[in-house]
Design a protein around this motif. Sequence first.
Motif, PDB file in Angstrom:
ATOM      1  N   LYS A 269       0.982  -1.499   0.105  1.00  0.00           N
ATOM      2  CA  LYS A 269       0.366  -0.494  -0.082  1.00  0.00           C
ATOM      3  C   LYS A 269       1.260   1.278   0.246  1.00  0.00           C
ATOM      4  O   LYS A 269       1.782   1.353   1.168  1.00  0.00           O
ATOM      5  CB  LYS A 269      -0.770   0.450   1.263  1.00  0.00           C
ATOM      6  CG  LYS A 269      -2.341   1.166   1.369  1.00  0.00           C
ATOM      7  CD  LYS A 269      -2.404   1.057   2.319  1.00  0.00           C
ATOM      8  CE  LYS A 269      -3.792   2.914   2.414  1.00  0.00           C
ATOM      9  NZ  LYS A 269      -4.657   3.022   4.196  1.00  0.00           N
ATOM     10  N   ASN A 270       0.798   1.938  -1.318  1.00  0.00           N
ATOM     11  CA  ASN A 270       1.416   2.990  -1.202  1.00  0.00           C
ATOM     12  C   ASN A 270       3.138   3.154  -1.366  1.00  0.00           C
ATOM     13  O   ASN A 270       4.029   3.533  -0.272  1.00  0.00           O
ATOM     14  CB  ASN A 270       1.558   4.342  -0.133  1.00  0.00           C
ATOM     15  CG  ASN A 270       0.228   5.046  -0.600  1.00  0.00           C
ATOM     16  OD1 ASN A 270      -0.859   4.368  -1.523  1.00  0.00           O
ATOM     17  ND2 ASN A 270      -1.394   5.029   0.619  1.00  0.00           N
ATOM     18  N   SER A 292      -8.249   4.533   2.428  1.00  0.00           N
ATOM     19  CA  SER A 292      -7.252   5.823   3.006  1.00  0.00           C
ATOM     20  C   SER A 292      -7.856   7.041   1.463  1.00  0.00           C
ATOM     21  O   SER A 292      -7.512   6.551   0.262  1.00  0.00           O
ATOM     22  CB  SER A 292      -5.977   6.309   3.320  1.00  0.00           C
ATOM     23  OG  SER A 292      -5.271   5.716   2.681  1.00  0.00           O
ATOM     24  N   ASP A 293      -7.635   7.882   1.534  1.00  0.00           N
ATOM     25  CA  ASP A 293      -7.776   8.517   0.883  1.00  0.00           C
ATOM     26  C   ASP A 293      -6.555   8.316  -0.617  1.00  0.00           C
ATOM     27  O   ASP A 293      -5.493   8.796  -0.137  1.00  0.00           O
ATOM     28  CB  ASP A 293      -8.634  10.291   1.016  1.00  0.00           C
ATOM     29  CG  ASP A 293      -9.428  10.101   1.231  1.00  0.00           C
ATOM     30  OD1 ASP A 293     -10.082   9.276   1.420  1.00  0.00           O
ATOM     31  OD2 ASP A 293      -9.547  11.621   2.677  1.00  0.00           O
ATOM     32  N   ASP A 294      -7.355   8.339  -1.550  1.00  0.00           N
ATOM     33  CA  ASP A 294      -5.921   8.752  -2.613  1.00  0.00           C
ATOM     34  C   ASP A 294      -4.971   7.602  -1.853  1.00  0.00           C
ATOM     35  O   ASP A 294      -3.898   7.822  -1.825  1.00  0.00           O
ATOM     36  CB  ASP A 294      -5.499  10.101  -2.845  1.00  0.00           C
ATOM     37  CG  ASP A 294      -6.406  11.118  -2.992  1.00  0.00           C
ATOM     38  OD1 ASP A 294      -7.706  10.541  -4.150  1.00  0.00           O
ATOM     39  OD2 ASP A 294      -6.230  12.521  -2.704  1.00  0.00           O
ATOM     40  N   CYS A 295      -5.244   6.864  -2.685  1.00  0.00           N
ATOM     41  CA  CYS A 295      -4.101   5.292  -2.565  1.00  0.00           C
ATOM     42  C   CYS A 295      -4.414   4.070  -3.314  1.00  0.00           C
ATOM     43  O   CYS A 295      -5.178   4.756  -4.058  1.00  0.00           O
ATOM     44  CB  CYS A 295      -4.087   4.672  -0.712  1.00  0.00           C
ATOM     45  SG  CYS A 295      -6.094   3.587  -0.889  1.00  0.00           S
ATOM     46  N   THR A 296      -3.048   3.293  -3.348  1.00  0.00           N
ATOM     47  CA  THR A 296      -2.305   2.402  -4.426  1.00  0.00           C
ATOM     48  C   THR A 296      -2.703   0.909  -3.495  1.00  0.00           C
ATOM     49  O   THR A 296      -1.663   1.742  -2.522  1.00  0.00           O
ATOM     50  CB  THR A 296      -1.689   3.508  -5.633  1.00  0.00           C
ATOM     51  OG1 THR A 296      -2.020   4.180  -5.830  1.00  0.00           O
ATOM     52  CG2 THR A 296      -1.227   1.834  -5.802  1.00  0.00           C
ATOM     53  N   GLN A 334      -6.004   1.444  -7.957  1.00  0.00           N
ATOM     54  CA  GLN A 334      -6.489   2.681  -7.646  1.00  0.00           C
ATOM     55  C   GLN A 334      -7.463   3.060  -6.398  1.00  0.00           C
ATOM     56  O   GLN A 334      -8.377   2.835  -7.305  1.00  0.00           O
ATOM     57  CB  GLN A 334      -5.565   3.285  -8.647  1.00  0.00           C
ATOM     58  CG  GLN A 334      -5.667   4.835  -8.343  1.00  0.00           C
ATOM     59  CD  GLN A 334      -5.320   5.690  -9.501  1.00  0.00           C
ATOM     60  OE1 GLN A 334      -3.540   5.538  -9.887  1.00  0.00           O
ATOM     61  NE2 GLN A 334      -5.920   6.282 -10.435  1.00  0.00           N
ATOM     62  N   TYR A 339      -1.839   7.130  -4.885  1.00  0.00           N
ATOM     63  CA  TYR A 339      -0.476   7.762  -4.398  1.00  0.00           C
ATOM     64  C   TYR A 339       0.177   8.073  -4.946  1.00  0.00           C
ATOM     65  O   TYR A 339       0.410   7.588  -6.762  1.00  0.00           O
ATOM     66  CB  TYR A 339       0.203   6.352  -3.622  1.00  0.00           C
ATOM     67  CG  TYR A 339       1.276   6.389  -2.902  1.00  0.00           C
ATOM     68  CD1 TYR A 339       1.114   6.915  -1.955  1.00  0.00           C
ATOM     69  CD2 TYR A 339       2.493   5.893  -3.610  1.00  0.00           C
ATOM     70  CE1 TYR A 339       2.952   7.571  -1.210  1.00  0.00           C
ATOM     71  CE2 TYR A 339       3.805   6.501  -3.064  1.00  0.00           C
ATOM     72  CZ  TYR A 339       3.672   6.729  -2.117  1.00  0.00           C
ATOM     73  OH  TYR A 339       5.030   7.599  -1.293  1.00  0.00           O
TER      74      TYR A 339
END
Length: 389
Positions: A269-270, A292-296, A334, A339
């Motif tokens: 993660k990220n 979580s917001d805007d994670c990869t 995504q 991220y």
Amino acid sequence: MHPFVNNYSTSWYSCFEFVIINFKGGVLVAYYHILKERRTNLKLSIQDVSNQTRLAPQYIQAIEEHNLDVFSDDLSFVRYFVHAYSDAIGVNWQAISDEVDVDVNEFAHQRDMALTMAQRRMVEQMASVQKTKKTTKKKKKSSLGWFQKHVSRTSSSLNANQTKIIKMLVLIGIIGLGVLSLINVGLRSISNQKLATQQELREEQLSKKEQETNKLANQRKKAKEAQALVVDKISGETNAYQLSNIQSDVKTLDLSITLPTKTKITLKKNDETINDTSKVYTGTFNHSLELSDDCTFEISIETYSENSISIDGKEISFDKEGWKQGEPAIITLQIGKGYQKPVEEDETEYEDSDYDYDYDYGYTDENLYAQGEDVTYGQDEYAEQTNNY
């Protein structure tokens, strides 16, 4: 007569008890005993069942004690009450309905027979009384005189008239019995019609409830579909997916991977590993991905072998284009914008061209040397030039 029917005397007619052929431990059990035993096993009182079925407690007690006299005014309610009682405590109504119908019909038949027999006995007793009076009067005639014979003749005439009256009463009684039988048949027909009407109303209510249930189920299904996770491929990228339509109260997504063969799996993660990469997995790999917001998220399967991959029940396919056997299968998920790796600041490099190392000392070669001329310095001039350096 059915072999399981027992007759016993009541205050004015004979009643019966029909035993349902229901074996329990080798013993025949009547339907009303089954209802009572079921209620007792559920630890329910008669009042509890009354509250649930809205039947009067005396009716429930009458059913359990097989006291159908309580319903003698209208036997059509017995079947309805037993049906409601069965549904309330979880007894299969279809299994006992035929026996209840036979029970009610036989009770009505026995009641009619009892009424007929009672009327016949009443008529016979009336005729017997009149016959006894007539015999007594004949014995007294032998000792009567002429006057008494005359009186006796008059009495005989009256007795003849009375006999006619009795015969007429008997005829009226027979006609009355026929009328009562017709009334009974009519009442039974009306009762059957009431039962049929009640059954139709009940079926109509059940149909409406079923329609409402199906409507509610469809609404819930549509609402659930509207809140379902959406998985879309990211255009221009291979094995990269955009996850959207995630509800605000959802904090994790469930990842599931089937593993036909043993393999290692790496989750990131990220760019940070979030699982045990030293472990070899087999069977099914399950993991909850914390959002979580805007994670990869990056999924790496070391040995790919047609694995089935799903996220919250949504299937994710692996595109083999550009992938070679033996290489790990990598899938990217995504969320939001994904991220964004922070950009590191590079040290500023300075080139030599940015600096000017030429110094102007205030003179040129033309000043120092005249073309084609020898220049000599005096002692004072040399000292002055030296100081300039």
